[in-house]
Design an enzyme around this catalytic site. Structure first.
Site, short mmCIF file in Angstrom:
data_model
loop_
_atom_site.label_atom_id
_atom_site.label_comp_id
_atom_site.label_asym_id
_atom_site.label_seq_id
_atom_site.Cartn_x
_atom_site.Cartn_y
_atom_site.Cartn_z
N SER A 169 0.82 -1.22 0.00
CA SER A 169 0.00 0.00 0.00
C SER A 169 0.85 1.26 0.00
O SER A 169 1.74 1.41 0.83
CB SER A 169 -0.87 0.06 1.26
OG SER A 169 -1.72 -1.03 1.31
N HIS A 180 -3.63 0.39 -4.81
CA HIS A 180 -2.92 -0.67 -5.54
C HIS A 180 -3.25 -0.60 -7.03
O HIS A 180 -4.41 -0.53 -7.41
CB HIS A 180 -3.29 -2.05 -4.99
CG HIS A 180 -2.62 -2.37 -3.69
ND1 HIS A 180 -1.67 -3.36 -3.57
CD2 HIS A 180 -2.73 -1.82 -2.47
CE1 HIS A 180 -1.25 -3.40 -2.31
NE2 HIS A 180 -1.89 -2.48 -1.62
N HIS A 200 -5.20 -9.17 -1.16
CA HIS A 200 -5.19 -9.46 0.27
C HIS A 200 -6.26 -10.50 0.58
O HIS A 200 -7.31 -10.53 -0.07
CB HIS A 200 -5.51 -8.19 1.07
CG HIS A 200 -4.58 -7.06 0.80
ND1 HIS A 200 -4.71 -6.26 -0.32
CD2 HIS A 200 -3.51 -6.59 1.49
CE1 HIS A 200 -3.75 -5.35 -0.29
NE2 HIS A 200 -3.01 -5.53 0.78
N TYR A 259 -8.35 -10.38 2.85
CA TYR A 259 -9.62 -9.75 3.23
C TYR A 259 -10.48 -9.32 2.04
O TYR A 259 -11.65 -8.99 2.20
CB TYR A 259 -9.38 -8.56 4.18
CG TYR A 259 -8.60 -7.41 3.58
CD1 TYR A 259 -9.14 -6.56 2.63
CD2 TYR A 259 -7.30 -7.15 4.01
CE1 TYR A 259 -8.42 -5.51 2.09
CE2 TYR A 259 -6.57 -6.10 3.48
CZ TYR A 259 -7.13 -5.29 2.52
OH TYR A 259 -6.42 -4.25 1.98
N GLU A 260 -9.91 -9.31 0.84
CA GLU A 260 -10.71 -8.89 -0.32
C GLU A 260 -11.67 -9.99 -0.76
O GLU A 260 -12.69 -9.70 -1.38
CB GLU A 260 -9.78 -8.51 -1.47
CG GLU A 260 -8.99 -7.24 -1.19
CD GLU A 260 -7.99 -6.98 -2.30
OE1 GLU A 260 -8.41 -6.59 -3.40
OE2 GLU A 260 -6.78 -7.18 -2.06
N ALA A 316 2.88 -2.23 4.05
CA ALA A 316 2.66 -1.19 5.06
C ALA A 316 2.29 -1.92 6.34
O ALA A 316 1.56 -2.91 6.29
CB ALA A 316 1.53 -0.28 4.62
N SER A 339 -1.06 -8.57 5.18
CA SER A 339 -0.60 -9.18 3.91
C SER A 339 0.67 -9.99 4.14
O SER A 339 0.98 -10.39 5.26
CB SER A 339 -0.33 -8.07 2.89
OG SER A 339 0.79 -7.29 3.29
N ASN A 365 2.05 3.62 10.80
CA ASN A 365 1.32 4.10 12.00
C ASN A 365 1.79 3.31 13.20
O ASN A 365 2.38 2.23 13.06
CB ASN A 365 -0.19 3.89 11.82
CG ASN A 365 -0.54 2.44 11.51
OD1 ASN A 365 -0.42 2.01 10.35
ND2 ASN A 365 -0.94 1.71 12.52
N HIS A 382 -7.07 4.08 6.60
CA HIS A 382 -6.35 3.68 5.39
C HIS A 382 -5.72 4.91 4.71
O HIS A 382 -4.64 4.81 4.12
CB HIS A 382 -7.30 2.95 4.43
CG HIS A 382 -6.59 2.39 3.23
ND1 HIS A 382 -5.56 1.47 3.33
CD2 HIS A 382 -6.74 2.63 1.90
CE1 HIS A 382 -5.11 1.18 2.11
NE2 HIS A 382 -5.82 1.87 1.23
#
Ligand code: HPA
Length: 273
Positions: free
Chosen positions: A28, A59, A81, A83-84, A111, A207, A230, A241
């Site tokens: 990311s 992306h 990912h 989660y997609e 990230a 990821s 972060n 995000h």
């Protein structure tokens, strides 16, 4: 191989044939690294059978093949990912394509949130090991005995030493640590972060771990670098995000220096061979 790797490799070779050696996955906000690739051809994931099209706003979803710091590289600008889709195997065809193109080394970037207050947003962190906290594995359902992948030394010691040397040469403070994979897409809770720290994690993200497992299955050498975007949940007021993307951009300069520096050492090996 599961099927499409050879076919996708042929499509890349038809666009640009070269002795590819290194694959790079961009995380990311880190997409600008692909802009540094010289003589590049860009092929959309839509044109490559079995490739996932990323739904994540930062992306790009394209393969960028060309030369970077003297090495023939294939960049996967955009990853899928878990989660997609709920499917941990979606990076299998892209990684099989790198293998079929001749790549031996895989550089992964991502990230991540830091669990260490002293490793601030914008810092790079070299991943030494991981904790698969998601419980998912991209090799579930694989039938060959090759599925019993040895994860000792998954993050290649020699490649890590090279990245550390590049960091020293360029005065880049480089943290090192264990990356814990949480499925996302919601960020972790502060309690989960306290737990992850107790378990030995230094950073968290959504990821990379499934790609490392697949890459080791395929026999690729792996090195992975996080850009800390972060402090993890409970350590800073809010998480978003948008902030991940913004701080990814802040860190991309250091990441580019580390990746191109590593590639130069690999290029030198080839010249010395
Ligand atoms: N948690 C999970 N994934 C992330 C984070 C985080 O804090 N930051 C960037 N990716």
């Amino acid at each position: 191989m599961s099927g499409y790797g050879q076919q996708c490799a042929a499509i890349v070779r038809a666009a640009r044939d070269a002795p590819y050696r290194v694959g790079i996955v961009l995380g990311s906000g880190l997409g600008t690294l692909a802009d540094a690739v010289e003589g590049a051809v860009r092929i959309s994931y839509n044109e490559l059978p079995g490739f996932p099209v990323s739904t994540v706003s930062s992306h790009a979803s394209e393969v960028v093949a060309g030369r970077l710091a003297g090495c023939e590289v294939v960049v996967l600008a955009g990853r899928a990912h878990y989660y997609e889709s709920g499917d941990p195997t979606r990076m299998r065809t892209p990684l099989e394509t790198l293998k079929a193109l001749g790549c031996e080394t895989l550089i992964l970037t991502n990230a991540a949130g830091s669990l260490d207050i002293d490793v601030a947003p914008g810092s790079p962190m070299l991943i030494t090991d991981h904790i698969n906290f998601s419980g998912f594995n991209p090799l579930i359902g694989e039938e060959s005995d090759a599925r019993f992948v040895d994860m000792n030394g998954a993050y290649d010691k020699d490649l890590r030493a090279r990245v550390k040397a590049v960091a020293v040469e360029n005065d880049i403070p480089l943290a090192e640590g264990v990356y814990a994979w949480f499925s996302g897409p919601s960020f972790e809770t502060p309690a989960e972060i306290r737990m992850a720290r107790t378990l030995g994690a230094d950073a968290v993200g959504m990821s990379t771990v499934p790609e490392v497992i697949l890459a080791r299955f395929l026999g690729l050498r792996v090195v992975a670098i996080s850009t800390i975007t972060n402090l993890a949940a409970g350590m800073q007021a809010t998480l978003s995000h948008a902030e991940t993307k913004r701080m990814g951009l802040e860190g991309v300069g250091k990441l580019t220096t580390l990746v191109t520096g590593l590639l130069k050492t690999l290029d030198k090996d080839e010249a010395d061979a």
